[in-house]
Design an enzyme around this catalytic site. Structure first.
Site, short mmCIF file in Angstrom:
data_model
loop_
_atom_site.label_atom_id
_atom_site.label_comp_id
_atom_site.label_asym_id
_atom_site.label_seq_id
_atom_site.Cartn_x
_atom_site.Cartn_y
_atom_site.Cartn_z
N GLY A 199 103.06 130.19 15.16
CA GLY A 199 103.61 132.09 14.27
C GLY A 199 104.41 131.87 13.26
O GLY A 199 106.26 131.41 14.02
N VAL A 200 104.77 132.15 12.83
CA VAL A 200 106.08 131.53 11.48
C VAL A 200 106.61 133.10 10.56
O VAL A 200 106.00 133.31 9.31
CB VAL A 200 105.66 130.74 10.54
CG1 VAL A 200 105.61 129.48 10.62
CG2 VAL A 200 104.40 130.73 9.64
N GLY A 201 106.32 134.00 11.46
CA GLY A 201 106.89 135.23 10.90
C GLY A 201 108.68 135.35 10.70
O GLY A 201 109.33 134.24 9.99
N VAL A 256 111.02 135.19 13.04
CA VAL A 256 111.74 133.61 13.36
C VAL A 256 111.27 132.95 13.17
O VAL A 256 111.63 131.56 13.29
CB VAL A 256 111.60 134.24 14.83
CG1 VAL A 256 112.50 132.80 16.04
CG2 VAL A 256 112.24 135.54 15.07
N LYS A 304 115.93 150.06 27.70
CA LYS A 304 115.05 149.95 26.77
C LYS A 304 114.51 151.82 26.41
O LYS A 304 114.71 152.55 27.03
CB LYS A 304 113.95 148.96 27.13
CG LYS A 304 113.09 148.80 25.81
CD LYS A 304 114.06 147.05 25.66
CE LYS A 304 112.95 146.58 23.81
NZ LYS A 304 113.42 145.87 23.59
P1 NAD Z 1 106.57 138.28 13.71
O1 NAD Z 1 105.59 139.55 14.10
O2 NAD Z 1 107.39 138.45 12.12
O3 NAD Z 1 105.76 137.13 13.52
C1 NAD Z 1 104.76 137.10 14.32
C2 NAD Z 1 104.18 135.84 13.73
O4 NAD Z 1 103.39 134.88 14.81
C3 NAD Z 1 103.83 136.65 12.30
O5 NAD Z 1 103.53 135.53 11.34
C4 NAD Z 1 101.99 136.62 12.61
O6 NAD Z 1 100.82 136.60 11.72
C5 NAD Z 1 102.10 135.18 13.98
N1 NAD Z 1 100.84 135.16 14.71
C6 NAD Z 1 100.08 136.61 15.71
N2 NAD Z 1 99.13 136.09 16.49
C7 NAD Z 1 98.94 135.06 16.26
C8 NAD Z 1 98.36 133.91 16.75
N3 NAD Z 1 97.30 134.22 17.47
N4 NAD Z 1 98.18 132.64 16.12
C9 NAD Z 1 99.29 132.22 15.38
N5 NAD Z 1 99.48 133.07 14.94
C10 NAD Z 1 100.26 134.35 15.19
O7 NAD Z 1 107.89 138.82 14.76
P2 NAD Z 1 109.43 138.39 14.77
O8 NAD Z 1 110.16 138.65 14.49
O9 NAD Z 1 109.47 136.82 14.10
O10 NAD Z 1 109.02 137.70 16.41
C11 NAD Z 1 108.28 136.98 17.35
C12 NAD Z 1 107.89 136.53 18.49
O11 NAD Z 1 109.73 136.17 19.34
C13 NAD Z 1 107.72 137.65 18.77
O12 NAD Z 1 107.08 137.36 20.43
C14 NAD Z 1 109.42 138.58 19.38
O13 NAD Z 1 109.11 138.93 20.15
C15 NAD Z 1 110.35 137.92 19.57
N6 NAD Z 1 111.31 137.65 19.30
C16 NAD Z 1 111.99 137.85 18.67
C17 NAD Z 1 113.41 138.44 18.47
C18 NAD Z 1 113.60 138.79 17.24
O14 NAD Z 1 114.74 138.87 16.22
N7 NAD Z 1 112.59 139.13 15.53
C19 NAD Z 1 114.55 138.47 19.05
C20 NAD Z 1 113.45 138.10 20.40
C21 NAD Z 1 112.44 138.11 20.54
#
Ligand code: NAD
Length: 373
Positions: free
Chosen positions: A180-182, A184, A80
């Site tokens: 969390g509906v970001g 993923v 990393k």
């Molecule tokens: P993202 O930033 O796109 O989405 C995160 C979502 O969580 C956002 O919509 C945010 O508003 C919401 N959020 C933040 N705080 C919150 C709370 N207290 N309550 C409810 N919702 C809340 O991130 P992502 O890329 O979708 O990743 C999500 C998780 O998965 C992270 O922990 C990330 O480390 C992990 N992850 C992601 C990937 C990937 O391919 N993107 C791979 C491995 C792990």
């Protein structure tokens, strides 16, 4: 700060500091373990309050990548990198290209990708200077956004959980709460909708809430503070880490915890406590490895079908980890570590055979294959 004692205790092979004052680059690359292959892991940009904090973060994250690759059957090691800086002010083409030149100087021992605050455009600058980078834009021959593959892996883990708990991998009519509906969480919501699950979701970002409502109209919004008290079959943390902690664990009314977030258990003992409470837990670093699997095949030529086939193996591996947990009477998070450590240990042992071709065979351009565990 950093010391050899610390590196020995955590098992790191190499930590490199890179600096280029002309563009303000301050980067630290940590190579944890290359037993299985080159150390692959993203670069994070963060305004760390001290260098000690940055070192602490990169050591912890790189070690996690060794376990993730090992348990996912990838022929990759763990690494990393962190760039110390403010992503809003300190990014420049020069900074990422200087960083790319430094990565090139490691000769393939470390391969970078996106992580927090690093975009595909930033990675494309790095790619100008080195081939030891993945997650590059589809237009440049890369695999693009990893989120749909991360979501697919999380979904396969959930199917494994359903098989274990209810005797069928079907998620039809199961109540799943996505926190969390970001990137993923949204994709996971779409997969669950197609599978006939009943979806609850929460978020704190209005745009993402709106986007989820449009993509999955049947999904029901729950206030962020109410999520732990809501009745559900499956809790899918897809926002923050450490949401399984002393404050939340007693409230959970689910049978399965299965989400994409990293480091869901605040402490290891919370995995033990889930087991005692009769709540099944799918190991986070396995079921969210779909994104890593997806980028790992860029070197041999990425395609969607190959990537999905690899991510589908998360179903079997999750079942295997539940079995270890049951047979050894240990928490699922410990069982995942056992599977990863056993693979690392057995691969270390076979490396005593002299092949007479140097060590290049472990690095890109040759074989970074996936092994079904
Ligand atoms: P993202 O930033 O796109 O989405 C995160 C979502 O969580 C956002 O919509 C945010 O508003 C919401 N959020 C933040 N705080 C919150 C709370 N207290 N309550 C409810 N919702 C809340 O991130 P992502 O890329 O979708 O990743 C999500 C998780 O998965 C992270 O922990 C990330 O480390 C992990 N992850 C992601 C990937 C990937 O391919 N993107 C791979 C491995 C792990």
């Amino acid at each position: 700060m950093i010391s050899f004692e610390k590196l020995y205790s955590m098992g790191h092979e190499e930590v490199v500091f890179f600096s280029e004052p002309s563009c303000g680059l301050k980067a630290i690359v940590a190579i944890h373990d290359t037993t299985l292959g080159p150390a692959l892991g993203g670069t994070r940009m963060w305004p760390y309050s001290s260098e000690a904090e940055a070192v602490e973060d990169v050591l912890r994250l790189s070690r996690g990548m060794t376990y993730k690759a090992a348990v996912s059957g990838l022929n990759l090691g763990g690494g990393k990198a962190v760039i110390i800086g403010d992503p809003k002010k300190d990014k420049s083409e020069a900074l990422f290209r200087a960083y790319g030149r430094f990565i090139e100087s490691l000769n393939g021992r470390y391969i970078s990708a996106e992580d927090v605050n690093i975009s595909v455009e930033d990675i494309d600058h790095v790619y100008t200077e080195t081939n030891y980078v993945c997650g590059v834009d589809k237009a440049s021959g890369g695999s693009g956004n990893p989120a749909p593959y991360t979501a697919l892996g999380t979904f396969r883990g959930m199917e494994a959980g359903a098989t274990k708990l209810w005797g069928s991998r079907s998620l039809e009519n199961k109540v799943v709460a996505i926190q969390g509906v970001g990137s993923v969480g949204l994709e996971l919501g779409k997969l669950l909708n197609n599978a006939g699950a009943r979806i609850l979701f929460t978020d704190i970002n209005e745009d993402n809430i709106k986007r989820m409502k449009e993509a999955v109209p049947h999904a029901e919004f729950v206030d962020a503070n109410a999520i732990y008290d809501t009745k559900m079959d499956i809790y899918a943390p897809c926002a923050l880490g450490a949401t399984i902690n002393d404050d939340t664990i007693g409230k959970l009314q689910c049978k399965l915890v299965n989400g994409a977030a990293n480091n869901q258990l605040k402490e290891d003992r919370h995995g033990e406590e889930l087991k005692e409470r009769g709540i099944l837990y799918s190991p986070d670093y396995l079921i969210n490895a779909g994104g890593l699997m997806n980028v790992s095949i860029e070197f041999e030529g990425w395609n969607d079908a190959k990537s999905r086939r690899m991510v589908d193996t998360i179903y079997d591996t999750t079942l295997k980890i539940y079995k270890i947990s049951e047979e050894q009477n240990i928490a699922v998070n410990k069982a995942a570590d056992v599977l990863a450590e056993n693979r690392l240990e057995s691969m270390r042992k076979i490396q005593t055979t002299y092949l007479g071709r140097g060590s290049d065979h472990r690095f890109p351009g040759t074989k970074i294959r996936h092994n079904k565990l």
